[in-house]
Motif scaffolding. Structure first.
Motif, PDB file in Angstrom:
ATOM      1  N   ILE A 136      12.631   2.943  -1.103  1.00 51.38           N
ATOM      2  CA  ILE A 136      11.921   1.926  -1.887  1.00 51.38           C
ATOM      3  C   ILE A 136      12.730   1.536  -3.116  1.00 51.38           C
ATOM      4  N   GLU A 137      13.270   2.516  -3.795  1.00 50.76           N
ATOM      5  CA  GLU A 137      14.081   2.225  -4.977  1.00 50.76           C
ATOM      6  C   GLU A 137      15.314   1.407  -4.611  1.00 50.76           C
ATOM      7  N   TYR A 138      15.987   1.786  -3.537  1.00 41.69           N
ATOM      8  CA  TYR A 138      17.170   1.054  -3.065  1.00 41.69           C
ATOM      9  C   TYR A 138      16.825  -0.400  -2.753  1.00 41.69           C
ATOM     10  N   ALA A 139      15.705  -0.607  -2.052  1.00 40.97           N
ATOM     11  CA  ALA A 139      15.313  -1.959  -1.664  1.00 40.97           C
ATOM     12  C   ALA A 139      14.938  -2.801  -2.878  1.00 40.97           C
ATOM     13  N   LEU A 140      14.239  -2.194  -3.846  1.00 44.69           N
ATOM     14  CA  LEU A 140      13.880  -2.922  -5.065  1.00 44.69           C
ATOM     15  C   LEU A 140      15.127  -3.344  -5.835  1.00 44.69           C
ATOM     16  N   GLU A 141      16.054  -2.432  -5.965  1.00 49.02           N
ATOM     17  CA  GLU A 141      17.274  -2.756  -6.710  1.00 49.02           C
ATOM     18  C   GLU A 141      18.126  -3.779  -5.978  1.00 49.02           C
ATOM     19  N   ALA A 142      18.042  -3.798  -4.643  1.00 48.95           N
ATOM     20  CA  ALA A 142      18.792  -4.797  -3.869  1.00 48.95           C
ATOM     21  C   ALA A 142      18.153  -6.174  -3.946  1.00 48.95           C
ATOM     22  N   GLY A 143      16.850  -6.229  -4.307  1.00 42.15           N
ATOM     23  CA  GLY A 143      16.161  -7.508  -4.432  1.00 42.15           C
ATOM     24  C   GLY A 143      15.597  -8.039  -3.132  1.00 42.15           C
ATOM     25  N   ILE A 144      14.992  -7.151  -2.318  1.00 40.15           N
ATOM     26  CA  ILE A 144      14.438  -7.623  -1.046  1.00 40.15           C
ATOM     27  C   ILE A 144      13.284  -8.597  -1.275  1.00 40.15           C
ATOM     28  N   LYS A 145      13.010  -9.383  -0.232  1.00 45.37           N
ATOM     29  CA  LYS A 145      11.962 -10.400  -0.331  1.00 45.37           C
ATOM     30  C   LYS A 145      10.584  -9.772  -0.431  1.00 45.37           C
ATOM     31  N   CYS A 146      10.325  -8.716   0.377  1.00 40.14           N
ATOM     32  CA  CYS A 146       8.961  -8.194   0.430  1.00 40.14           C
ATOM     33  C   CYS A 146       8.924  -6.857   1.160  1.00 40.14           C
ATOM     34  N   PHE A 147       8.036  -5.968   0.707  1.00 36.34           N
ATOM     35  CA  PHE A 147       7.670  -4.782   1.468  1.00 36.34           C
ATOM     36  C   PHE A 147       6.439  -5.110   2.308  1.00 36.34           C
ATOM     37  N   ASN A 148       6.479  -4.799   3.597  1.00 32.09           N
ATOM     38  CA  ASN A 148       5.274  -4.825   4.415  1.00 32.09           C
ATOM     39  C   ASN A 148       4.630  -3.450   4.308  1.00 32.09           C
ATOM     40  N   VAL A 149       3.543  -3.353   3.543  1.00 31.32           N
ATOM     41  CA  VAL A 149       2.929  -2.074   3.205  1.00 31.32           C
ATOM     42  C   VAL A 149       1.886  -1.700   4.249  1.00 31.32           C
ATOM     43  N   GLU A 150       1.860  -0.416   4.641  1.00 35.72           N
ATOM     44  CA  GLU A 150       1.020   0.004   5.755  1.00 35.72           C
ATOM     45  C   GLU A 150      -0.068   1.009   5.381  1.00 35.72           C
ATOM     46  N   SER A 151      -0.193   1.368   4.093  1.00 34.46           N
ATOM     47  CA  SER A 151      -1.239   2.317   3.695  1.00 34.46           C
ATOM     48  C   SER A 151      -1.450   2.239   2.189  1.00 34.46           C
ATOM     49  N   LEU A 152      -2.590   2.740   1.724  1.00 29.61           N
ATOM     50  CA  LEU A 152      -2.858   2.786   0.284  1.00 29.61           C
ATOM     51  C   LEU A 152      -1.921   3.753  -0.437  1.00 29.61           C
ATOM     52  N   PRO A 153      -1.616   4.928   0.121  1.00 33.11           N
ATOM     53  CA  PRO A 153      -0.643   5.788  -0.553  1.00 33.11           C
ATOM     54  C   PRO A 153       0.718   5.119  -0.740  1.00 33.11           C
ATOM     55  N   GLU A 154       1.096   4.267   0.215  1.00 27.37           N
ATOM     56  CA  GLU A 154       2.361   3.546   0.057  1.00 27.37           C
ATOM     57  C   GLU A 154       2.276   2.556  -1.098  1.00 27.37           C
ATOM     58  N   LEU A 155       1.133   1.896  -1.248  1.00 27.40           N
ATOM     59  CA  LEU A 155       0.951   1.004  -2.402  1.00 27.40           C
ATOM     60  C   LEU A 155       1.163   1.768  -3.704  1.00 27.40           C
ATOM     61  N   ASP A 156       0.563   2.955  -3.796  1.00 28.42           N
ATOM     62  CA  ASP A 156       0.710   3.768  -5.005  1.00 28.42           C
ATOM     63  C   ASP A 156       2.165   4.146  -5.243  1.00 28.42           C
ATOM     64  N   ARG A 157       2.858   4.528  -4.185  1.00 27.79           N
ATOM     65  CA  ARG A 157       4.262   4.935  -4.324  1.00 27.79           C
ATOM     66  C   ARG A 157       5.123   3.770  -4.810  1.00 27.79           C
ATOM     67  N   ILE A 158       4.949   2.594  -4.198  1.00 30.20           N
ATOM     68  CA  ILE A 158       5.757   1.440  -4.598  1.00 30.20           C
ATOM     69  C   ILE A 158       5.437   1.053  -6.045  1.00 30.20           C
ATOM     70  N   ASN A 159       4.161   1.054  -6.411  1.00 27.20           N
ATOM     71  CA  ASN A 159       3.765   0.708  -7.773  1.00 27.20           C
ATOM     72  C   ASN A 159       4.398   1.663  -8.779  1.00 27.20           C
TER      73      ASN A 159
END
Length: 405
Positions: free
Chosen positions: A102-125
């Motif tokens: 997630i950190e790598y993708a954010l720093e690379a500037g990806i268009k979007c995460f397709n999130v698949e669970s509430l715990p994943e939302l918390d982790r990305i946030n």
């Protein structure tokens, strides 16, 4: 009869590069991509599903055509970037994204995460907060639509591990809207792979659009609709869906909504652009049973062993041998190491066979089981054959272990 890839005889490629050998047609890749742009228009963002075939030269070719990418790991993102792909046109899917990914993708500037669970939302946030960013996200919603495909590649039912249940979708969006370091961009679904009928895809689209309208009434406005991929190809005698008719239906359903349409095709772009060439080692009889033993194996193409999948197999050149019924098998020490059972084939030792429809989920799913080396891969453009992956060596295969002895 001599079989060709574009203007080059497959037998000549086997002589030049050896076997087993993957051969891809650049023109077939281009034609498949343009079939989508012709049907859906240039406003639709096509994100090629890298998991289907992640060869860097194939990724570079799709990037040159304007493609975005759908990835499911940090490694696939690294491949996209190495091939010249645009992180800003890349969607990150998958159920188990690690903190590092997630950190790598954010720093690379990806268009979007397709999130698949509430715990994943918390982790990305949490990671976005640490980096001082707002992470772009969409939610992958499970529309509970039966894709009517093989159970291993059906992903849109309640029983599957993917996505957020439709019944929980509105609550999940409200939860995401309350997290300060997330930017809600869209909605996503992917109901399965090798889909040969448009009805399940259309049903999923209708369910998502109804959800989008309900979210809009609650003040959650979405920017894009991602309908995933999964459109099938012909392996044997399948009747595939009419891409233009499907596109017309989706456009009609979208109506006046100001939604960017995203698609994630994979197999349908590369599946029939590739073949696997393999040489016959022996023809063996066990009583009434015949076996054609070739130098490719389940580690090179595991779809028949994994899915009981059909791949058409034929001789690369005309032969004098009369056809007979045999299992076409590899040398790996597993009964499941087969490419075809009870298949009519005319082959003898030394003959070159062509395994069709091997461009998707073939080389990308390969392994080194039995200490076998991954095959070379070649991309053909007209009369030019470019080596796009060298055949592995035993030294390469053992290097990470030799260093530890």
């Amino acid at each position: 009869m001599t079989l060709y890839c574009e203007e080059l005889a497959l037998s000549g490629l086997a002589e030049q590069f050896g076997t087993p050998l993957y051969v891809y047609s650049q023109q077939a890749l281009t034609d498949a991509y343009r079939a989508y742009t012709d049907a859906f228009g240039s406003d639709t963002l096509l994100c090629y599903a890298v998991k289907a075939n992640g060869n860097l030269s194939i990724l570079r070719h799709f990037a040159s055509l304007g493609s975005g990418f759908d990835i499911v790991s940090g490694g696939e993102l690294e491949r996209v970037l190495a091939a010249g792909g645009d992180a800003g046109k890349t969607i990150f899917s998958g159920v188990g994204k690690s903190e590092a990914e997630i950190e790598y993708a954010l720093e690379a500037g990806i268009k979007c995460f397709n999130v698949e669970s509430l715990p994943e939302l918390d982790r990305i946030n949490s990671i976005a907060a640490r980096l001082g960013r707002r992470a772009p996200i969409s939610l992958r919603i499970n529309p509970d639509v039966d894709a009517q495909t093989h159970p291993y590649i059906s992903t849109g039912l309640k029983a599957n591990k993917f996505g957020i249940a439709m019944d929980d979708a509105e609550q999940a969006y409200r939860y995401a809207a309350g997290l300060p370091h997330l930017h809600i961009r869209g909605i996503d679904c992917h109901i399965g792979s090798q889909l040969t009928q448009s009805e399940p895809l259309i049903e999923a689209c209708e369910r998502l659009l109804a959800l989008i309208d309900r979210l809009s009434e609650q003040g959650i406005a979405l920017e894009h609709l991602d309908l995933g991929g999964g459109i099938g190809i012909v392996y044997q005698n399948e009747t595939t869906l009419d891409l233009a008719a499907y596109a017309d239906t989706v456009k009609r359903l979208l109506g006046g909504r100001s939604l960017k349409l995203i698609l994630e095709p994979g197999r349908s772009l590369v599946g029939n652009a590739g073949v696997l060439l393999t040489r016959v080692e022996f023809v063996k009889s066990n009583g009434d049973k015949q076996f054609v033993i070739v130098d490719a194996a389940m580690n090179d193409l595991m779809r028949p062993a994994l899915y009981q999948a059909y791949h058409h197999i034929e001789n690369a050149e005309a032969v004098d041998t009369s056809p007979f019924t045999a299992d076409i098998v590899g040398p790996v020490c597993e009964t499941g190491d087969f490419f075809a059972r009870d298949r009519e084939i005319a082959a003898q030792a030394g003959d070159l066979l062509v395994i069709r429809s091997a461009g998707a989920y073939a080389a990308s799913m390969g392994s080194n089981y039995n200490a076998r080396l991954k095959p070379a891969e070649v991309l053909v453009n007209g009369r030019e054959a470019k080596l796009v992956r060298r055949r592995e060596t035993q030294q390469q295969l053992m290097q990470n272990e030799l260093d530890c002895l």
